[in-house]
Design a protein around this motif. Structure first.
Motif, mmCIF file in Angstrom:
data_model
loop_
_atom_site.group_PDB
_atom_site.id
_atom_site.type_symbol
_atom_site.label_atom_id
_atom_site.label_comp_id
_atom_site.label_asym_id
_atom_site.label_seq_id
_atom_site.Cartn_x
_atom_site.Cartn_y
_atom_site.Cartn_z
ATOM 1 N N TYR A 1 -52.571 7.330 85.003
ATOM 2 C CA TYR A 1 -52.635 7.648 86.429
ATOM 3 C C TYR A 1 -51.651 8.757 86.771
ATOM 4 N N SER A 2 -51.842 9.334 87.956
ATOM 5 C CA SER A 2 -50.957 10.358 88.477
ATOM 6 C C SER A 2 -49.777 9.706 89.178
ATOM 7 N N ARG A 3 -48.584 10.150 88.851
ATOM 8 C CA ARG A 3 -47.395 9.620 89.529
ATOM 9 C C ARG A 3 -47.452 9.901 91.030
ATOM 10 N N GLU A 4 -47.955 11.082 91.386
ATOM 11 C CA GLU A 4 -47.943 11.503 92.785
ATOM 12 C C GLU A 4 -48.954 10.768 93.653
ATOM 13 N N THR A 5 -50.146 10.505 93.140
ATOM 14 C CA THR A 5 -51.210 9.917 93.968
ATOM 15 C C THR A 5 -51.621 8.517 93.541
ATOM 16 N N ASN B 1 -51.897 19.827 88.508
ATOM 17 C CA ASN B 1 -50.444 19.961 88.637
ATOM 18 C C ASN B 1 -49.756 18.662 89.073
ATOM 19 N N MET B 2 -50.253 17.558 88.536
ATOM 20 C CA MET B 2 -49.631 16.267 88.791
ATOM 21 C C MET B 2 -49.028 15.743 87.485
ATOM 22 N N THR B 3 -48.328 14.644 87.568
ATOM 23 C CA THR B 3 -47.616 14.073 86.423
ATOM 24 C C THR B 3 -48.374 12.881 85.867
ATOM 25 N N PRO B 4 -48.892 12.986 84.619
ATOM 26 C CA PRO B 4 -49.616 11.855 84.036
ATOM 27 C C PRO B 4 -48.671 10.787 83.494
ATOM 28 N N TYR B 5 -48.930 9.556 83.883
ATOM 29 C CA TYR B 5 -48.205 8.391 83.374
ATOM 30 C C TYR B 5 -49.215 7.483 82.686
ATOM 31 N N VAL C 1 -43.958 1.964 81.140
ATOM 32 C CA VAL C 1 -44.619 3.101 81.771
ATOM 33 C C VAL C 1 -44.007 4.361 81.173
ATOM 34 N N LEU C 2 -44.871 5.253 80.699
ATOM 35 C CA LEU C 2 -44.418 6.465 80.028
ATOM 36 C C LEU C 2 -44.933 7.711 80.735
ATOM 37 N N ASN C 3 -44.050 8.662 80.951
ATOM 38 C CA ASN C 3 -44.402 9.966 81.489
ATOM 39 C C ASN C 3 -44.889 10.806 80.312
ATOM 40 N N ILE C 4 -46.149 11.222 80.329
ATOM 41 C CA ILE C 4 -46.691 12.017 79.221
ATOM 42 C C ILE C 4 -46.984 13.449 79.662
#
Length: 140
Positions: free
Chosen positions: A89-93, A20-24, A47-50
């Protein structure tokens, strides 16, 4: 042997989404056959949010990452040859993986990006479908 990048990219993407994280992804915006909104390129990279909520028609295979998304409210078809993806990578971590830039140095890219006409057609179609992109978010 074939490069590991597409396999690791898919594995990290799945792991990030499953948690449940945001892949970039970070992409080399100077790569050939790349289709990204140039106004969002900084220092030769984008950098793209996918995340599944941010993109539509998402495809990630051994040759490329492609999808439709909105950038500052405008629909755009994105095509990134796999050799242009530098990190996931994960936006959150910030956890993820970066890839060696020389992994594809001895391999001539086989994948061909869509023609400019195809990009325009897909972008126009994405604009027509804009109403159905309610869950898409603007990318950084």
């Amino acid at each position: 042997m074939t490069p590991k990048r597409p396999y690791l990219l898919r594995a990290f993407y799945e792991w990030i989404v499953d948690n449940n994280m945001t892949p970039y992804i970070t992409v080399d915006a100077t790569a050939d056959e790349l289709s990204v909104p140039r106004q969002h390129v900084k220092d030769g990279r984008i950098v793209l949010n996918i995340s599944p909520t941010a993109v539509r028609d998402f495809v990630m295979d051994n040759d490329a990452v492609s999808f439709s998304a909105r950038f500052s409210g405008a629909a755009f078809y994105v095509y990134c040859p796999i050799y242009s993806v530098l990190a996931v990578y994960s936006r959150e971590t910030q956890e993820g993986a970066s890839f060696p830039p020389d992994e594809y140095a001895q391999i001539k890219p086989v994948a061909k990006g869509p023609s400019r006409a195809a990009v325009s057609t897909r972008a126009e179609q994405a604009e027509e479908d804009e109403a159905s992109l309610e869950s898409a978010e603007d990318l950084p």
